[in-house]
Write a protein that holds these residues in place. Structure first.
Motif, PDB file in Angstrom:
ATOM      1  N   PRO A   1      19.168  70.042  80.775  1.00  0.00           N
ATOM      2  CA  PRO A   1      18.512  71.061  79.945  1.00  0.00           C
ATOM      3  C   PRO A   1      19.428  72.286  79.817  1.00  0.00           C
ATOM      4  N   SER A   2      19.713  72.690  78.594  1.00  0.00           N
ATOM      5  CA  SER A   2      20.684  73.776  78.401  1.00  0.00           C
ATOM      6  C   SER A   2      20.248  75.064  79.079  1.00  0.00           C
ATOM      7  N   ARG A   3      18.951  75.319  79.102  1.00  0.00           N
ATOM      8  CA  ARG A   3      18.479  76.556  79.735  1.00  0.00           C
ATOM      9  C   ARG A   3      18.769  76.558  81.231  1.00  0.00           C
ATOM     10  N   VAL A   4      18.604  75.378  81.844  1.00  0.00           N
ATOM     11  CA  VAL A   4      18.906  75.297  83.276  1.00  0.00           C
ATOM     12  C   VAL A   4      20.388  75.554  83.498  1.00  0.00           C
ATOM     13  N   LEU A   5      21.217  74.918  82.657  1.00  0.00           N
ATOM     14  CA  LEU A   5      22.658  75.132  82.787  1.00  0.00           C
ATOM     15  C   LEU A   5      22.998  76.600  82.601  1.00  0.00           C
ATOM     16  N   GLY A   6      22.315  77.228  81.636  1.00  0.00           N
ATOM     17  CA  GLY A   6      22.537  78.653  81.409  1.00  0.00           C
ATOM     18  C   GLY A   6      22.200  79.466  82.642  1.00  0.00           C
ATOM     19  N   SER A   7      21.077  79.126  83.275  1.00  0.00           N
ATOM     20  CA  SER A   7      20.649  79.890  84.447  1.00  0.00           C
ATOM     21  C   SER A   7      21.628  79.706  85.603  1.00  0.00           C
ATOM     22  N   LEU A   8      22.412  78.598  85.566  1.00  0.00           N
ATOM     23  CA  LEU A   8      23.392  78.355  86.625  1.00  0.00           C
ATOM     24  C   LEU A   8      24.797  78.811  86.215  1.00  0.00           C
ATOM     25  N   ASP A   9      24.906  79.499  85.077  1.00  0.00           N
ATOM     26  CA  ASP A   9      26.186  80.034  84.597  1.00  0.00           C
ATOM     27  C   ASP A   9      27.183  78.962  84.189  1.00  0.00           C
ATOM     28  N   TYR A  10      26.708  77.793  83.827  1.00  0.00           N
ATOM     29  CA  TYR A  10      27.592  76.753  83.310  1.00  0.00           C
ATOM     30  C   TYR A  10      28.038  77.163  81.908  1.00  0.00           C
ATOM     31  N   GLY A  11      29.270  76.776  81.536  1.00  0.00           N
ATOM     32  CA  GLY A  11      29.854  77.284  80.302  1.00  0.00           C
ATOM     33  C   GLY A  11      29.411  76.609  79.024  1.00  0.00           C
ATOM     34  N   ALA A  12      28.520  75.626  79.098  1.00  0.00           N
ATOM     35  CA  ALA A  12      28.095  74.943  77.874  1.00  0.00           C
ATOM     36  C   ALA A  12      26.639  74.530  78.014  1.00  0.00           C
ATOM     37  N   GLY A  13      26.131  73.870  76.972  1.00  0.00           N
ATOM     38  CA  GLY A  13      24.764  73.368  77.023  1.00  0.00           C
ATOM     39  C   GLY A  13      24.756  71.923  77.490  1.00  0.00           C
ATOM     40  N   GLY A  14      23.585  71.309  77.363  1.00  0.00           N
ATOM     41  CA  GLY A  14      23.465  69.933  77.841  1.00  0.00           C
ATOM     42  C   GLY A  14      22.813  69.014  76.836  1.00  0.00           C
ATOM     43  N   TRP A  15      22.792  69.430  75.566  1.00  0.00           N
ATOM     44  CA  TRP A  15      22.173  68.635  74.512  1.00  0.00           C
ATOM     45  C   TRP A  15      23.046  67.442  74.155  1.00  0.00           C
ATOM     46  N   GLU A  16      22.522  66.554  73.350  1.00  0.00           N
ATOM     47  CA  GLU A  16      23.348  65.479  72.802  1.00  0.00           C
ATOM     48  C   GLU A  16      22.949  65.215  71.359  1.00  0.00           C
ATOM     49  N   HIS A  17      23.935  64.681  70.635  1.00  0.00           N
ATOM     50  CA  HIS A  17      23.780  64.517  69.200  1.00  0.00           C
ATOM     51  C   HIS A  17      23.876  63.043  68.808  1.00  0.00           C
ATOM     52  N   ALA A  18      23.128  62.687  67.753  1.00  0.00           N
ATOM     53  CA  ALA A  18      23.240  61.323  67.218  1.00  0.00           C
ATOM     54  C   ALA A  18      23.060  61.360  65.713  1.00  0.00           C
ATOM     55  N   SER A  19      23.717  60.430  65.029  1.00  0.00           N
ATOM     56  CA  SER A  19      23.510  60.257  63.583  1.00  0.00           C
ATOM     57  C   SER A  19      23.247  58.785  63.321  1.00  0.00           C
ATOM     58  N   VAL A  20      22.420  58.542  62.334  1.00  0.00           N
ATOM     59  CA  VAL A  20      22.173  57.167  61.901  1.00  0.00           C
ATOM     60  C   VAL A  20      22.497  57.100  60.417  1.00  0.00           C
ATOM     61  N   ARG A  21      23.421  56.214  60.064  1.00  0.00           N
ATOM     62  CA  ARG A  21      23.809  56.076  58.659  1.00  0.00           C
ATOM     63  C   ARG A  21      23.383  54.706  58.160  1.00  0.00           C
ATOM     64  N   MET A  22      22.588  54.694  57.111  1.00  0.00           N
ATOM     65  CA  MET A  22      22.127  53.434  56.517  1.00  0.00           C
ATOM     66  C   MET A  22      23.120  53.041  55.427  1.00  0.00           C
ATOM     67  N   LEU A  23      23.846  51.958  55.649  1.00  0.00           N
ATOM     68  CA  LEU A  23      24.837  51.535  54.674  1.00  0.00           C
ATOM     69  C   LEU A  23      24.184  50.691  53.583  1.00  0.00           C
ATOM     70  N   ALA A  24      24.813  50.708  52.416  1.00  0.00           N
ATOM     71  CA  ALA A  24      24.206  50.077  51.244  1.00  0.00           C
ATOM     72  C   ALA A  24      24.023  48.574  51.429  1.00  0.00           C
ATOM     73  N   THR A  25      24.863  47.970  52.265  1.00  0.00           N
ATOM     74  CA  THR A  25      24.805  46.512  52.427  1.00  0.00           C
ATOM     75  C   THR A  25      23.875  46.080  53.554  1.00  0.00           C
ATOM     76  N   GLY A  26      23.124  47.018  54.072  1.00  0.00           N
ATOM     77  CA  GLY A  26      22.102  46.628  55.030  1.00  0.00           C
ATOM     78  C   GLY A  26      22.482  46.814  56.486  1.00  0.00           C
ATOM     79  N   THR A  27      23.725  47.157  56.751  1.00  0.00           N
ATOM     80  CA  THR A  27      24.072  47.423  58.152  1.00  0.00           C
ATOM     81  C   THR A  27      23.925  48.915  58.450  1.00  0.00           C
ATOM     82  N   VAL A  28      24.009  49.221  59.722  1.00  0.00           N
ATOM     83  CA  VAL A  28      23.699  50.573  60.162  1.00  0.00           C
ATOM     84  C   VAL A  28      24.829  51.095  61.041  1.00  0.00           C
ATOM     85  N   GLU A  29      25.285  52.292  60.755  1.00  0.00           N
ATOM     86  CA  GLU A  29      26.247  52.937  61.640  1.00  0.00           C
ATOM     87  C   GLU A  29      25.529  53.989  62.461  1.00  0.00           C
TER      88      GLU A  29
END
Ligand SMILES: Cc1cc2nc3c(=O)[nH]c(=O)nc-3n(C[C@H](O)[C@H](O)[C@H](O)COP(=O)(O)OP(=O)(O)OC[C@H]3O[C@@H](n4cnc5c(N)ncnc54)[C@H](O)[C@@H]3O)c2cc1C
Lengths: 803, 284
Positions: A481-509
């Motif tokens: 949790p980024s807030r916890v990291l903040g309270s401990l003076d860590y230099g970054a957050g703790g989130w994570e990112h994802a993307s889902v791309r629907m390709l025209a031919t039916g596959t998924v990236e």
């Protein structure tokens, strides 16, 4: 266009073979060292043989004139553009942090530090010429022993960085009375001394080497608008950030790629001098440059792990109810404060109270600088150390009271009906069922029978004695949790990112910011998305590790990828479904409220009409007929910041045979029941548990980084740094209970570190238990035959003397 | 890591090899299986200018029955030796020692003669060949000569072969009907022994008629535990006799101290392992 017509079987819970394994195992893939670019130059490092020395002069002339050498540089040849290795987690505002140049010009602080680099047309020529660089050193007194270094201020002993005037870096303290999370530990101890039990022990967490399979390697290509770095790293995103922050190149001009990476175990969670030097060389020379370390270099220069002294005081009532725990740690940082550095033992601060309802708790950790290889995260990072400490203490308490070690634990652990439970360290455990895991483990293990055999062997005076060790552990996963990291003076957050791309031919990236290095993300994440979107497993491609593709991310460590990154993925997938639903309603000429999504199809309720998600993707690609004002894209992103950690737990039981004539130990049986919440892929989970167990067992029995009095790493090759192989392990008995995490939609908790965290104390407890009746109450790790034998001899001598 | 540059010669006859060795002298190194030499070169602990590969010399390879002895060619691989029926029948101790030597890959590349020439005090073959009274046939510019096992191991990683000599074959007297056992003590499976004991025993009518005991990694060379041998011969093959005899195993040795154990611990191990090895060899 191919569309999915049949409802797929549930992917989550299936033991899919890992799709990435064929290329990883055959090596026909993009390991960093496999990358060759036109005009590429090769680098060999010249490293200090001394632990602490002033660089008086460096004669590079012979190396520079040797065949195929294009340049030789020393630290003095670079200025600011060399950048610096950063510490992202100053644990206190007054932390003493030495400046860390990737290639110091004046003084080296550990044996293995880079003092010069040779650049040549071939790796061989670079290596040959590196032998010819003549460095004149003036040796300085080296701070080597952790305890001595910690008291050097008082004793006048050697100081690792004389300009700092002290070896003490930071003192981090948590006290439950001050924090309002519990009582006063000194009071509890005083009371127990008068009328109760006090157990005091000092344990050594030896220094370990992560020993990943693929040595570190880095290629930098300065050609083009963006400078590209390929690195065998766990943290491409953090490396990119740190390059920008320290070398003056704008972040938008930097692309970092972690191609396939052959393991890390925390050892590649670093911003390394080698990366920074190669970066500077490529920029200076305007040509692609590659450096791949040798195994010998890896062992001496890659960061090490653990290395603590733990002084523990546990107070209890006579019935075994623990009333307080006091933890005093000394943690060896090595020569520099690494990227997480002193934060590693601090993570342990939240775990010493483990699964127990301790009413009072005090934790203090002094981090100390020495002239040895720097230390940082190693599988478990702080939590194995803490778990070892408390689980050894619970066994000692049981021995002191003469009761079964499981009984003492049960008396103190959090009952399953007591969740959510706020611990004395201030964390809120959301779920767990220690009773269920323990009951299953006891049954699988054959606890009663093994205890009976132990009794028989003791009674008959068998030279081979049997011991049983217990470890009931929990860990905090899903960093963080980024807030916890903040309270401990860590230099970054703790989130994570994802993307889902629907390709025209039916596959998924699918794009994840969690950069895999052997864990099986591609398989597990494909399973999650296949289920969520109702597409075939094979239709999902998981991309990661390239900051141009996975533009946002915080990488892989701390059992976070599935718990945090997986949740981001679920959320991005759900956004795709929500968008596709609007399109489906439009194309099927129905109201959105009448559209149901299941098994990959959008159906109009009560009719036979529907469309597959692939068909919708194709329609959106064509964009001929979309609802008004709708963007022609189903692609979706999600960035997820966890609200809490997840708390896997489990009960591990280990039976060890000890040959009292030689001190040799042999594992007889190992049963573990892990509760890691929902299991996405049982095969991957079993793999993580197996590997984790072996690494934890290896700390108990085999591995130790040893320095001699001059500060040379004695265990500098795999002849002396004993890594186990399959031949040294037994068939582990694995089981699971499932208490889903309540903080993410899949109910997962993380499994990457569980085996390592739990197993070390189980093994040592078993070794000690085997010979406790002979008077032994501790054996220092690794429990070598000599140490075990000497402990038996020492106990016999004491018994003899007291008779 | 990358070794320094070297020239590579691969003679097909013994004479050519001897000549090449004579020509290049100190600058040359023989390479057989490379299992010990390559790590040394890669770590740049040594940088010979010429490597003479003896692997293509037919005459150095193979095992033959020579009446009262077996003769093992220097470049015969560990695997070939340990799986050979003649070896298993007549010098079983050798086969047993090899079963625990390194791992399968190394056993398929490493050679009998290479291991003995390397003379690692922790090598698994020295103690057994010493115990069995082997003879070493070496060839040099002056012709051939035979060196007794007791004289072959000179010092730490040093044999009594001259720089211009090479090992041709090892002649091991048959010990048909003897019991043999190799007791190797390690922490992990792929390790060189911390201490190991090679025992060969001939029993007759419940008594020990002959006994040979060799120790691995108890000194700068493999050594014979003569005090143990003497205490055993002519005595009943009993647990008590063997225990008492084994107590003298470390007498006169000078074991190393390293990360796996100090000298005192090794002395203690030597007696425990000697007891176990002799018990197993005598089938008590
Ligand atoms: C991972 C690993 C584990 C190992 N574990 C063990 C173990 O547990 N126990 C053990 O005993 N050994 C062990 N070894 C060593 C192994 O036994 C080697 O095979 C052996 O020591 C060398 O044999 P080689 O044929 O490979 O010799 P090389 O490496 O080719 O040569 C070794 C040395 O002998 C010299 N030499 C070779 N042949 C001759 C000859 N015919 N005449 C004169 N000189 C010669 C070479 O010049 C060189 O100095 C291990 C090796 C490895 C790589």
């Amino acid at each position: 266009m191919t569309a999915v017509e049949e409802a797929p079987v549930a992917e989550i819970g299936r033991d899919r073979r890992r799709k990435e394994d064929q290329r990883l195992i055959t090596g026909r893939t993009r390991w960093t060292d496999n990358i060759t670019l036109p005009g590429m130059l090769h680098v060999a490092m010249v490293r200090s043989p001394f632990a602490h020395a002033r660089i008086v002069g460096i004669d590079t002339s012979e190396a520079a004139s040797s065949p195929n050498v294009t340049a030789v540089f020393t630290g003095a040849d670079f200025g600011e553009e060399l950048g610096a290795c950063i510490n992202a987690w100053p644990i206190t505002p007054d932390q003493v942090t030495p400046a860390h140049s990737p290639m110091p010009a004046d003084r080296v602080a550990f044996a293995g530090e880079i003092v010069a680099v040779v650049v040549a047309r071939t790796a061989t020529a670079a290596r040959d010429a590196a032998e010819l660089v003549d460095v004149d050193y003036e040796e300085l007194p080296a701070a080597l022993d952790l305890k001595e270094a910690a008291t050097a201020d008082e004793t006048g002993g050697p100081i690792a960085h004389p300009d700092l005037g002290t070896n003490k870096s930071a003192l981090w303290v948590f006290d439950s009375a001050d924090a309002g999370t519990g009582g006063d530990v000194e009071e509890a101890i005083a009371k127990a001394r008068a009328d109760g039990v006090v157990i005091e022990r000092e344990f050594r967490q030896q220094r370990l080497i992560p020993a990943f399979m693929e040595p570190r390697s880095v290629v930098v290509d300065p050609t083009g608008e963006q400078l590209t770095m390929w690195s065998a790293t766990q943290i491409p995103h953090i490396v990119r950030f740190a390059l920008a922050a320290t070398t003056g190149v704008p972040e938008s001009k930097i692309r970092v790629i972690a191609p396939d990476v052959g393991g890390g175990f925390g050892g590649k969670l670093q911003t390394t001098p080698e990366e920074w030097v190669v970066w500077a060389l490529a920029r200076r020379l305007g040509k692609p440059v590659k450096y791949t370390e040798t195994r010998s270099e890896s062992l001496v220069a890659g960061h090490h792990g653990r290395d603590q002294w733990q002084k523990l005081t546990l107070s209890a009532e006579k019935d075994g109810t623990v009333t307080g725990l006091k933890v005093e740690l000394l943690a060896d940082l090595g020569a520099y404060v690494a990227v997480v550095g002193g934060g590693v033992p601090v993570l342990g601060a939240f775990m010493f109270n483990a699964i127990y309802k301790f009413p009072a708790y005090h934790f203090a950790c002094q981090t100390v600088l020495t002239n040895k290889t720097w230390t940082d995260a190693y599988r478990g990072a702080g939590r194995p150390e803490a778990t070892f400490g408390i689980e050894r203490m619970m066994d000692e308490l049981a021995a002191e009271l003469g009761v079964d070690p499981l009984e003492v634990r049960e008396k103190n652990w959090i009952g399953h009906e007591e969740f959510p439970f706020t611990t004395v360290a201030g964390l809120e455990y959301d779920s767990g069922n220690y009773e269920a895991a323990t009951a299953l483990a006891k049954e699988k293990f054959g606890y009663a029978e093994l205890r009976a055999e132990q009794r028989r062997r003791r009674e008959s005076g068998d030279p081979v004695q049997l011991g049983i060790g217990v470890s009931t552990f929990t860990e905090m996963c899903g960093l963080a949790p980024s807030r916890v990291l903040g309270s401990l003076d860590y230099g970054a957050g703790g989130w994570e990112h994802a993307s889902v791309r629907m390709l025209a031919t039916g596959t998924v990236e699918v794009i994840t910011g969690a950069s895999a290095h052997g864990q099986g993300h591609e398989t597990a994440f494909s399973q999650i998305v296949a289920d969520r979107l109702g597409v075939p497993f094979e239709a999902v491609e998981v991309l990661h590790g390239d900051t141009q593709i996975a533009a946002k991310g915080l990488d892989t460590y701390g059992s976070r990828s599935l718990v945090v990154g997986g949740e981001a993925l679920v959320r991005a997938s759900d956004k795709v479904i929500a968008k596709a639903k609007l399109v489906a309603a439009h194309l099927l000429e129905a109201s959105v409220d009448d559209i149901e999504f299941s098994a990959g199809r959008f159906n109009v309720r009560g009719t036979g009409q529907g469309m597959a998600i692939g068909e919708i993707a194709a329609a959106v690609f064509a964009a001929h007929d979309l609802p008004d004002d709708m963007e022609p894209s189903l692609d979706s992103d999600a960035t997820y910041d966890p609200v809490n950690f997840s708390y896997p737990h489990g009960t591990h039981l280990c039976a060890m045979e000890v040959d009292t004539e030689t001190g040799a130990v042999r594992m007889r049986k190992y049963t573990c029941v892990d509760d890691v919440g929902t299991v996405i892929n049982p095969l991957i989970v079993a793999g993580q548990v197996h590997g984790g167990l072996v690494q934890g067992i290896a700390q108990a029995l085999w591995e130790e980084a040893v320095y001699d009095d001059a500060g040379t790493l004695v265990s500098g090759s795999f002849v002396d740094y004993l890594l186990p192989t399959a031949a040294d392990t037994i068939d582990f008995d694995l089981g699971h209970t499932v208490t889903p995490s309540l903080t993410n939609s899949l109910g997962t908790k993380g499994v990457g570190e569980a085996g390592t965290i739990a197993s070390t104390p189980a093994v040592v407890n078993a070794v000690v238990d085997a010979v406790r009746h002979l008077g032994v109450d501790d054996v220092r790790m690794p429990c070598t035959p000599q140490r075990v034998w000497q402990a038996i001899q020492a106990a016999a001598a004491t018994e003899g003397a007291s008779r | 890591m990358i070794p320094a540059d070297f020239d590579y010669l691969a003679p097909t006859t013994l004479d050519e090899a001897v000549a090449a060795l004579a020509e290049h002298g100190d600058d040359a190194k023989i390479i057989a299986g490379g299992q010990s030499l390559l790590p040394v070169l890669r770590m740049r602990l040594n940088a010979p200018e010429v490597l003479i590969d003896v692997g293509r010399i037919e005459a150095l390879r193979g095992i033959r029955d020579d009446g009262d002895a077996l003769v093992i060619g220097a470049t015969t691989t560990h695997h070939t030796v340990s799986s050979d029926p003649l070896v298993r029948e007549h010098v079983a101790l050798i086969a047993k020692a090899i079963e625990h030597l390194a791992d399968a890959q190394v056993r398929h590349r490493g050679t009998f003669g290479g291991a003995l020439s390397h003379a690692d005090p922790a090598g698994d073959l020295g103690a057994p060949v010493l115990a069995l009274g082997a003879e070493f046939l070496v060839a040099g510019p002056g012709g051939r000569r035979t060196i007794a096992a007791d004289d072959f191991f000179d010092d730490f990683f040093t044999t009594s072969m001259a720089d211009d000599e090479l090992l041709v074959e090892v002649r091991i007297p048959k010990h048909t009907g003897w019991g043999g056992h190799y007791e190797k003590f390690v922490r992990v499976a792929h390790q060189w022994p911390i201490v190991a004991v090679a025992a060969a025993v001939r029993t007759a009518g419940g008594a020990i008629a002959e006994a040979r005991v060799g120790l691995t990694n108890m000194d700068v060379t493999p050594v014979r535990a003569r005090a143990v041998e003497e205490a055993l011969v002519g005595m009943p093959a009993s647990e008590e006799v063997i225990r008492q005899a084994a107590a003298a195993a470390a007498d006169g040795t000078n074991p190393p101290t390293d990360l796996n154990g100090d000298a005192d611990y090794r002395r203690h191990l030597a007696s425990v392992l000697t007891r176990r090895a002799v018990l197993a060899a005598a089938e008590v």
